[in-house]
Scaffold this active site. Sequence first.
Site, PDB file in Angstrom:
ATOM      1  N   ASP A 692       7.837 -11.780   0.670  1.00 62.58           N
ATOM      2  CA  ASP A 692       9.278 -12.047   0.577  1.00 62.58           C
ATOM      3  C   ASP A 692      10.087 -10.751   0.565  1.00 62.58           C
ATOM      4  O   ASP A 692       9.617  -9.714   0.080  1.00 62.58           O
ATOM      5  CB  ASP A 692       9.552 -12.842  -0.711  1.00 62.58           C
ATOM      6  CG  ASP A 692      10.928 -13.485  -0.664  1.00 62.58           C
ATOM      7  OD1 ASP A 692      11.483 -13.623   0.453  1.00 62.58           O
ATOM      8  OD2 ASP A 692      11.445 -13.846  -1.735  1.00 62.58           O
ATOM      9  N   GLY A 695      14.439 -10.156   4.819  1.00 64.63           N
ATOM     10  CA  GLY A 695      15.869 -10.216   5.157  1.00 64.63           C
ATOM     11  C   GLY A 695      16.650  -9.175   4.389  1.00 64.63           C
ATOM     12  O   GLY A 695      17.448  -8.414   4.972  1.00 64.63           O
ATOM     13  N   ARG A 705      18.396  -9.481  10.444  1.00 63.82           N
ATOM     14  CA  ARG A 705      17.259  -9.952   9.653  1.00 63.82           C
ATOM     15  C   ARG A 705      15.976  -9.973  10.486  1.00 63.82           C
ATOM     16  O   ARG A 705      14.874  -9.802   9.956  1.00 63.82           O
ATOM     17  CB  ARG A 705      17.561 -11.348   9.087  1.00 63.82           C
ATOM     18  CG  ARG A 705      18.629 -11.316   8.010  1.00 63.82           C
ATOM     19  CD  ARG A 705      19.001 -12.727   7.562  1.00 63.82           C
ATOM     20  NE  ARG A 705      17.885 -13.391   6.894  1.00 63.82           N
ATOM     21  CZ  ARG A 705      17.615 -13.294   5.581  1.00 63.82           C
ATOM     22  NH1 ARG A 705      18.413 -12.567   4.796  1.00 63.82           N
ATOM     23  NH2 ARG A 705      16.580 -13.917   5.058  1.00 63.82           N
ATOM     24  N   HIS A 709      11.846  -9.029   9.789  1.00 60.48           N
ATOM     25  CA  HIS A 709      10.621  -9.803  10.019  1.00 60.48           C
ATOM     26  C   HIS A 709       9.613  -9.013  10.851  1.00 60.48           C
ATOM     27  O   HIS A 709       8.412  -9.094  10.605  1.00 60.48           O
ATOM     28  CB  HIS A 709      10.973 -11.131  10.682  1.00 60.48           C
ATOM     29  CG  HIS A 709      11.825 -12.007   9.802  1.00 60.48           C
ATOM     30  ND1 HIS A 709      11.466 -12.344   8.521  1.00 60.48           N
ATOM     31  CD2 HIS A 709      13.059 -12.569   9.999  1.00 60.48           C
ATOM     32  CE1 HIS A 709      12.401 -13.090   7.967  1.00 60.48           C
ATOM     33  NE2 HIS A 709      13.389 -13.234   8.849  1.00 60.48           N
ATOM     34  N   GLU A 739      10.280 -25.165   4.516  1.00 63.15           N
ATOM     35  CA  GLU A 739      11.695 -25.112   4.130  1.00 63.15           C
ATOM     36  C   GLU A 739      12.458 -24.070   4.951  1.00 63.15           C
ATOM     37  O   GLU A 739      13.696 -24.098   5.017  1.00 63.15           O
ATOM     38  CB  GLU A 739      11.829 -24.758   2.639  1.00 63.15           C
ATOM     39  CG  GLU A 739      11.413 -25.872   1.690  1.00 63.15           C
ATOM     40  CD  GLU A 739       9.911 -26.107   1.663  1.00 63.15           C
ATOM     41  OE1 GLU A 739       9.147 -25.131   1.841  1.00 63.15           O
ATOM     42  OE2 GLU A 739       9.491 -27.272   1.501  1.00 63.15           O
ATOM     43  N   TRP A 741      12.883 -23.847   7.962  1.00 60.18           N
ATOM     44  CA  TRP A 741      13.608 -24.385   9.126  1.00 60.18           C
ATOM     45  C   TRP A 741      15.098 -24.489   8.854  1.00 60.18           C
ATOM     46  O   TRP A 741      15.895 -24.650   9.779  1.00 60.18           O
ATOM     47  CB  TRP A 741      13.067 -25.785   9.498  1.00 60.18           C
ATOM     48  CG  TRP A 741      11.669 -25.745  10.045  1.00 60.18           C
ATOM     49  CD1 TRP A 741      10.543 -26.112   9.405  1.00 60.18           C
ATOM     50  CD2 TRP A 741      11.247 -25.291  11.344  1.00 60.18           C
ATOM     51  NE1 TRP A 741       9.435 -25.920  10.204  1.00 60.18           N
ATOM     52  CE2 TRP A 741       9.845 -25.420  11.412  1.00 60.18           C
ATOM     53  CE3 TRP A 741      11.923 -24.782  12.460  1.00 60.18           C
ATOM     54  CZ2 TRP A 741       9.107 -25.065  12.535  1.00 60.18           C
ATOM     55  CZ3 TRP A 741      11.183 -24.438  13.579  1.00 60.18           C
ATOM     56  CH2 TRP A 741       9.789 -24.574  13.609  1.00 60.18           C
ATOM     57  N   LEU A 801     -13.358 -10.468   6.851  1.00 60.83           N
ATOM     58  CA  LEU A 801     -12.320 -11.085   6.030  1.00 60.83           C
ATOM     59  C   LEU A 801     -11.893 -12.414   6.647  1.00 60.83           C
ATOM     60  O   LEU A 801     -11.786 -12.537   7.874  1.00 60.83           O
ATOM     61  CB  LEU A 801     -11.120 -10.119   6.017  1.00 60.83           C
ATOM     62  CG  LEU A 801      -9.819 -10.633   5.423  1.00 60.83           C
ATOM     63  CD1 LEU A 801      -9.926 -10.696   3.902  1.00 60.83           C
ATOM     64  CD2 LEU A 801      -8.659  -9.727   5.827  1.00 60.83           C
TER      65      LEU A 801
END
Length: 925
Positions: A692, A695, A705, A709, A739, A741, A801
Amino acid sequence: MSFRTAHFTVATRFALIEHGRNRFAMVLVALFVPVWTTLAYLAMPDDPARMRLRATGETLAPHGNELTEISGALNAVTLITGFMMFAATFSGSGFDRRLALAGYPRVPLVLAKVTALALVSAVVAGYATAVTCLAWTPRQPLLLAAALFCAGLTYGALGVGFGSLLRREVEGMFAIVMTSIIDLALQNPVTSSGADAPVVRYLPSYGAMQASTAAGFSSSPVPGHLAVQLAWFAAAALVAVAGFRRSTRSSLSSGAPAPPPPAGRRHRRPSRAPPFCRVLTDAPSHAHDPAHGVRHGSRLRSRPMRPSSQPTPADRDAAPRARRSRFPARSRTGEDPALRAAYRLCRRTTRRHDPAIHALVQLMPAVLRPAGWALWAAANAVDDLADGPDADAAGRAARVAAWTEALRGDLAAGTSTDPVRHALVDTALRWRLDLSGLRGAMAATRDDTRGRHFADWAEWRAWCTEEIAPWVDQVRHLFEQAGAPMTPRLDRQHDYRRFIDGAQLTDVLTDLGADLAEGRLLLPREALDACPGAEDALRQGRWSPAAAALVGTVTDLARRWVTRPALTRGMHPGAATVLDTSARLLRAQLDAVDAAGPALLERAPRPSLPTRVRILAPARLRARLAWSLTPLTVPAAPPAPPVPRRTPATARAWEPAAEDTALRTPPPHPEGARPPRIAADRMPTHVAIIMDGNGRWAEQRGLPRSAGHRAGNVAAREMVYGALEIGLRHLTLYAFSTENWQRDTEEIAAVLEATRRELDEGPVRDLDVRQRWSGNSGKLPEELVRSLLREERRTRARTGLTLTVCLNYGGRDEITRTAAALARAARAGDVDPDLIGEDDFARHLPHPDMPDVDLLWRTGDEQRTSNFLPWQATYAELYFTPGHWPDADRRDLWQAITAYGRRRRRHGAAPLVSPRKPAVPTRPE
Ligand code: IPE
Ligand code: IPE
Ligand code: MG
């Protein structure tokens, strides 16, 4: 016609046809009724038998033989209806259970049984009345028929009850016969001096006996006693319904046993095409390519399979676009005439070369048949290429390799100029089959051209597994995709593998003559050595006692392998019918091998036509019934063929994992940082990260933003490097939530595009990382989904991994889909709802092998879990850091892991007492 009415109609038709197939019952009706009633009439003295008829209060003196004929008619009607209903219920209980578990409503099933019972009773009662009227004329023939009818109903209902409740056939028959004999003998004044005793009014056919005697010798109507008989019928019907409910309840230990092997008969042909497919295959194909000539022999193999109810990436992908329906073949193949012609060719090839296989494909739901033909035709095509006498071994190997390579290219292009491959490619796209599993099978077929030798049965079975199972897996996967899994329960996997081996062995035996003619003897040395002289005789084309002994022994072994009575337990009724029928066909084939004797060396034996009809006719009925009841999930039309690219997704899925041989190590940290040494017991197994702050990171820098990303992706790579360096087993990254979207379209597009680029071009591709995707395909762009699935496939064999990317992931969504998968499994009888535990739920998660999260780390200065891994992270150590995700690098991961190592995890246990601070002070010495 409403859905329920349609169910009722189909089920009634099925019930009546099943009764009609009960030949013994037909003989009983035709002969037992007239013989028994006539004998009673002729053998008994016609002296008057004084009796008091309670129904009318009259004292009558009918002829003893007439009275006994009436009681004989009642006896015949009750025995026949009881037996017919018992036999139908007993033999069909497994099938009824499957139907009920698959969602077929019980009410129409029960109503269909009642209707069939009423019709059977009416026919038998009418017939018995007519026969009785031939000898003498009862006063009220209609009343006699009605009384016999009511008695038939009562005993028919009892038959259903016994059939549902009793475990052994003989018990039910005994119960019906004894009940009827005692019941009627006690009431006949000729045979029982207690016929007037008050207790007889509680016997099950009391009302019918009174009414039929009145019908014979009195003119008084007796509606009350017919009503008494109907009350008995109602009571018996209640018992029957309760028994039926009980026997169709879900239970792990229940399930229809497969039909027993038919006694003595036989069948034909050379080996090597998928057992199911080879039971589903058998014939040379190559009508599509005359240059390749005609061949026989195919290869089948078995491989462990994924639990059917577990959603696969493909399931996830298919589900949102799926619709429930059954399509006619034309709409399935769209309007592309070449494709329709390709499927038609596959069907013709199947039908022409092996009608039995074609009949087996016909047992599949209509929507799956084209795929069945395509798979069969493809398996056979490869087999033909490997076996043709028209080329030497190298030439045959080369053409198998060429076909395989052509298929690779066709998959990339999404179409083919070869009709069989065209149909196969369309099938793969339409049903989302991962054909890469066939690569090994085709390579094994190619290698067969060099000749095969097996030291023992273990080696032989390994060959079978390698060469046959992948084809069968495709067939099974088809059923799964359609929502009708043909997946054996976990405890039946061994049976399944043996069954596939048995199918392949049956093919080897059937094709013995053809194989020997080409110098092949596909049996292990272990078996050949056990019958000295057999090999020489067979290779010289002689049928010696040793050869007969060898064939007999191997045939017995194959019969044992294909006789797996519990294999289809809990399986979808339609899928079970297909599998059970293939087992019966295989056994019939083995009987044909047994019966062939020396002729086995001349030609492939086949079961007789009546045998095939006996097996296939009822199977068609069952299959139709099963498929008519269970709506199937049909994926939408396949995506348009991808535009060929340098390394197209489908081609990559098919390519050998050659690039895996050149796996790279992670680049070093720019500042040369090295991972800390963490004690093994302090090391988390699974770290999950909520990435998180992208942005805000961008906004703080005055950037869009989307730039945040993209920078976030670089940080994600860093974490993968760090995880590999420190030796972490599982890393899960939250990249996009269900969420998310709600965000601006442009930002969403930026996140998704950055992820796709990373998948297609990122450096993680070349590391020892097994990549997986968790989430819902939902609104995700098709190309991105393809990339995700492709990376899953491409990297699935890697052992470093495990990196799970959560994209369009929502914890609640995952739990909901898991619950749906569990419900499907319960409906299919794979799990008992009353016994569902946490383990069962975990097994049905999209990634059941994902371990619990040990450490859940969130960046971006937020302290919440935002719908991330609610099931897996219930006991995770939470770790929050203030920095934005793009600023993080592998050192932050190492720091998080170090912090984790200092935590004390108790999982609900009481804290350990510190040895340095005893809770109770000890007295100084
Ligand atoms: C996380 O960063 C990445 C995604 C949700 C795709 P955010 O985009 O949520 O960043 P902030 O929280 O707005 O800073
Ligand atoms: C969580 O971040 C989702 C991802 C990191 C992909 P969000 O920024 O979307 O979560 P909230 O809105 O802060 O809960
Ligand atoms: Mg955020």
